[in-house]
Every structure is written in structure tokens, then in C-alpha cells.
Design a protein around this motif. Structure first.
Motif, PDB file in Angstrom:
ATOM      1  N   ILE A 124       0.812  -1.220   0.000  1.00  0.00           N
ATOM      2  CA  ILE A 124       0.000   0.000   0.000  1.00  0.00           C
ATOM      3  C   ILE A 124       0.849   1.276   0.000  1.00  0.00           C
ATOM      4  CG2 ILE A 124      -0.407  -0.101   2.500  1.00  0.00           C
ATOM      5  CD1 ILE A 124      -3.216   1.048   1.870  1.00  0.00           C
ATOM      6  N   SER A 125       2.013   1.222   0.668  1.00  0.00           N
ATOM      7  CA  SER A 125       2.869   2.418   0.702  1.00  0.00           C
ATOM      8  C   SER A 125       3.478   2.721  -0.658  1.00  0.00           C
ATOM      9  CB  SER A 125       4.019   2.228   1.694  1.00  0.00           C
ATOM     10  OG  SER A 125       3.537   1.756   2.900  1.00  0.00           O
ATOM     11  N   HIS A 126       3.447   1.757  -1.559  1.00  0.00           N
ATOM     12  CA  HIS A 126       4.046   1.963  -2.875  1.00  0.00           C
ATOM     13  C   HIS A 126       3.031   2.399  -3.917  1.00  0.00           C
ATOM     14  CE1 HIS A 126       8.041   0.580  -1.800  1.00  0.00           C
ATOM     15  NE2 HIS A 126       7.459  -0.374  -1.094  1.00  0.00           N
ATOM     16  N   PRO A 130      -3.424   5.139  -3.192  1.00  0.00           N
ATOM     17  CA  PRO A 130      -3.925   4.001  -2.429  1.00  0.00           C
ATOM     18  C   PRO A 130      -5.446   3.871  -2.488  1.00  0.00           C
ATOM     19  CG  PRO A 130      -2.777   5.580  -0.988  1.00  0.00           C
ATOM     20  CD  PRO A 130      -2.640   6.065  -2.391  1.00  0.00           C
ATOM     21  N   HIS A 151       2.778  -6.275   6.783  1.00  0.00           N
ATOM     22  CA  HIS A 151       4.218  -6.027   6.643  1.00  0.00           C
ATOM     23  C   HIS A 151       4.900  -6.742   7.806  1.00  0.00           C
ATOM     24  CE1 HIS A 151       8.076  -4.194   5.978  1.00  0.00           C
ATOM     25  NE2 HIS A 151       7.616  -3.656   4.855  1.00  0.00           N
ATOM     26  N   ARG A 155       5.252  -0.190  11.835  1.00  0.00           N
ATOM     27  CA  ARG A 155       5.541   1.133  11.256  1.00  0.00           C
ATOM     28  C   ARG A 155       6.696   1.837  11.955  1.00  0.00           C
ATOM     29  NH1 ARG A 155       2.114   5.334  10.997  1.00  0.00           N
ATOM     30  NH2 ARG A 155       1.325   4.836  13.049  1.00  0.00           N
ATOM     31  N   ASP A 170       0.985   9.129   7.456  1.00  0.00           N
ATOM     32  CA  ASP A 170       1.206   7.786   6.925  1.00  0.00           C
ATOM     33  C   ASP A 170      -0.138   7.113   6.629  1.00  0.00           C
ATOM     34  OD1 ASP A 170       1.833   5.155   6.431  1.00  0.00           O
ATOM     35  OD2 ASP A 170       2.998   4.858   8.257  1.00  0.00           O
ATOM     36  N   VAL A 171      -0.277   6.634   5.408  1.00  0.00           N
ATOM     37  CA  VAL A 171      -1.542   6.017   5.010  1.00  0.00           C
ATOM     38  C   VAL A 171      -1.854   4.787   5.865  1.00  0.00           C
ATOM     39  CG1 VAL A 171      -0.473   4.530   3.235  1.00  0.00           C
ATOM     40  CG2 VAL A 171      -2.808   5.269   2.951  1.00  0.00           C
ATOM     41  N   ARG A 172      -0.841   4.184   6.462  1.00  0.00           N
ATOM     42  CA  ARG A 172      -1.059   2.960   7.247  1.00  0.00           C
ATOM     43  C   ARG A 172      -1.383   3.242   8.709  1.00  0.00           C
ATOM     44  NH1 ARG A 172       3.161  -1.191   7.091  1.00  0.00           N
ATOM     45  NH2 ARG A 172       4.569   0.522   7.560  1.00  0.00           N
ATOM     46  N   ASP A 193      -0.177  -3.051  15.021  1.00  0.00           N
ATOM     47  CA  ASP A 193       1.042  -2.395  14.562  1.00  0.00           C
ATOM     48  C   ASP A 193       2.078  -2.566  15.661  1.00  0.00           C
ATOM     49  OD1 ASP A 193       2.964  -0.874  13.365  1.00  0.00           O
ATOM     50  OD2 ASP A 193       1.923   1.045  13.646  1.00  0.00           O
ATOM     51  N   TYR A 198       2.922  -5.798  11.163  1.00  0.00           N
ATOM     52  CA  TYR A 198       1.840  -4.857  10.859  1.00  0.00           C
ATOM     53  C   TYR A 198       0.783  -5.674  10.135  1.00  0.00           C
ATOM     54  CZ  TYR A 198      -0.822  -1.076   8.763  1.00  0.00           C
ATOM     55  OH  TYR A 198      -1.845  -0.234   8.387  1.00  0.00           O
TER      56      TYR A 198
END
Ligand SMILES: C[S@@+](CC[C@H](N)C(=O)[O-])C[C@H]1O[C@@H](n2cnc3c(N)ncnc32)[C@H](O)[C@@H]1O
Length: 205
Positions: A124-126, A130, A151, A155, A170-172, A193, A198
Motif C-alpha cells: 500500500i505504501s508503494h 492508495p 508487513h 511502522r 502515513d496512510v497505514r 502495529d 503490521y
């Protein structure tokens, strides 16, 4: 390996350049992650015969536990934008447990509601957008189906590893992710998290 699209946006080109350079050594860099992937796959509560997509499958580290979870009668797909990552998956023999697609997860060649679940590790971070990625994943999952965003590093630990501070944007981060999921067809059902994990789980609304 099926090639589903040939267009190359600037963002796709950046992703491919970044991961192409890392593909050959990807698995060797993270040799101890197997049990964490297996445990995360467990979060999807897959059943025999289910259809599941590993979105941004990379070298396919999650594909063997996904296959084990759905059995020989199930369907396992692995989609990735970077040909070198998929070639590494083939070299590792992971194309024996999944169908590999060279495809953008924001434009999947799958019909609406085709899947029971999606697993996405480190994806998702890439994604440049998103929201559009999660909306597309919701399109291909049946109502009530599940999503795992995983992940193997939490985080804070990941930010420290990269010498960065944790960003509230941060989107997460839980509040951001909860809202993003709600806007894209998902409901966050569980969020962890921790230093060594994660894992956000969501249900298709
Ligand atoms: C951090 S790697 C994780 C790979 C694998 N899931 C794992 O856990 O080892 C992120 C992967 O997402 C892929 N990716 C990034 N954006 C993508 C997109 N829009 N569509 C498909 N794959 C994408 C990259 O090519 C890369 O293989």
C-alpha cells in the motif's frame, strides 16, 4: 506468466526501476520472514476452494501459504507490476502454486466479485493512489470477502530502520487507514502495529 498490460506510467516506471534493482536479492535479504507470512495469511481465514489474490506478490513469498490455505481446488493469483520480481518468483518455483500476472493492482483483469480474499504485503505504501488501488481490490472481492494488509515490520520499527520519523500522514496509521478503507469499499475489522508485525484486516462491505 501472463502479461496483462503494456502501458507504463511514470509511477509504474518508478516502481519497476526500484524493485527491478532489488529482485534478485529480495528473498536473501529477508530469510526469516516465512513464519510471519504464514501467520498473516491465517488472518484471512481462507477455506478450501477459495479464490485469493496476492496483490503486489513480488517474489511470491506468500504464495505457498496461500496455496496451502485454499488447497488444490482453490485459486491463487499473484499480481505484480515488476517483471523482475515475477521472474524471481518463477526461479523460486512459486509459479507452481499460483498463476502469476504481470498487472497493475489498480487495473486488474478480473471480473467483479471474482475473489474471496486479497493478501497484500508491503504494497500500500508503494501505491501512488492508495484509494484507487483499494477500490479496485474491493471491486474484485465478493461482499463479505476479506483483505489483509501486511508487513513483517511494524511502522515505528520500519521508520527507525530507514532513519525517518513516523508521520501522522502515513496512510497505514490506523485513523487514516480506517477512513481510506471506508471510502473504498472496506471496513477495518482488526489492526495490529507491533515491532515485528503490521497487520490490518478488513471486510468487503
Ligand atoms: C515491498 S514489495 C513486497 C513484495 C511481496 N509482497 C513481499 O512481501 O515480499 C512491493 C511489491 O509491490 C509491487 N507493486 C507496487 N505497485 C504495484 C502496483 N500498482 N501493481 C502491482 N504491483 C505493484 C512491486 O513491484 C513490488 O514487487
Amino acid at each position: 506468466m501472463r502479461v496483462m498490460q503494456n502501458e507504463t506510467s511514470d509511477e509504474a516506471a518508478r516502481v519497476r526501476e526500484f524493485f527491478s534493482a532489488r529482485a534478485a536479492r529480495w528473498d536473501a535479504r529477508f530469510p526469516d520472514d516465512g513464519p510471519a507470512y504464514q501467520a498473516a495469511v491465517g488472518g484471512l481465514a481462507l477455506r478450501e476452494g477459495d479464490a485469493v489474490l496476492d496483490a503486489g506478490c513480488g517474489t511470491g513469498r506468500a504464495l505457498p501459504p496461500l496455496r496451502a490455505a485454499v488447497g488444490s481446488g482453490g485459486t491463487v493469483l499473484g499480481a505484480d507490476l515488476t517483471p523482475e520480481m515475477l521472474r524471481a518468483a518463477v526461479r523460486a518455483g512459486r509459479d507452481t502454486c499460483a498463476h502469476l500476472l504481470l498487472a497493475d493492482v489498480c487495473r486488474l483483469p478480473l471480473r467483479d466479485g471474482r475473489l474471496d480474499a486479497v493478501f497484500a504485503a508491503g504494497l500500500i505504501s508503494h501505491l501512488a493512489g492508495p484509494d484507487s488501488g483499494l477500490t479496485e481490490l474491493a471491486r474484485v472481492v465478493r461482499p463479505g470477502g476479506t483483505l489483509a494488509l501486511f508487513h513483517p515490520v511494524g511502522r515505528a520499527a520500519l521508520a527507525a530502520r530507514h532513519g525517518r520519523a513516523l508521520s501522522p500522514h502515513d496512510v497505514r496509521a490506523e485513523p487514516n487507514l480506517r477512513a481510506l478503507l471506508a471510502d473504498s469499499g472496506w471496513r477495518l475489522t482488526s489492526y495490529a502495529d507491533e515491532d515485528d508485525r503490521y497487520l490490518a484486516l478488513a471486510a468487503r462491505t
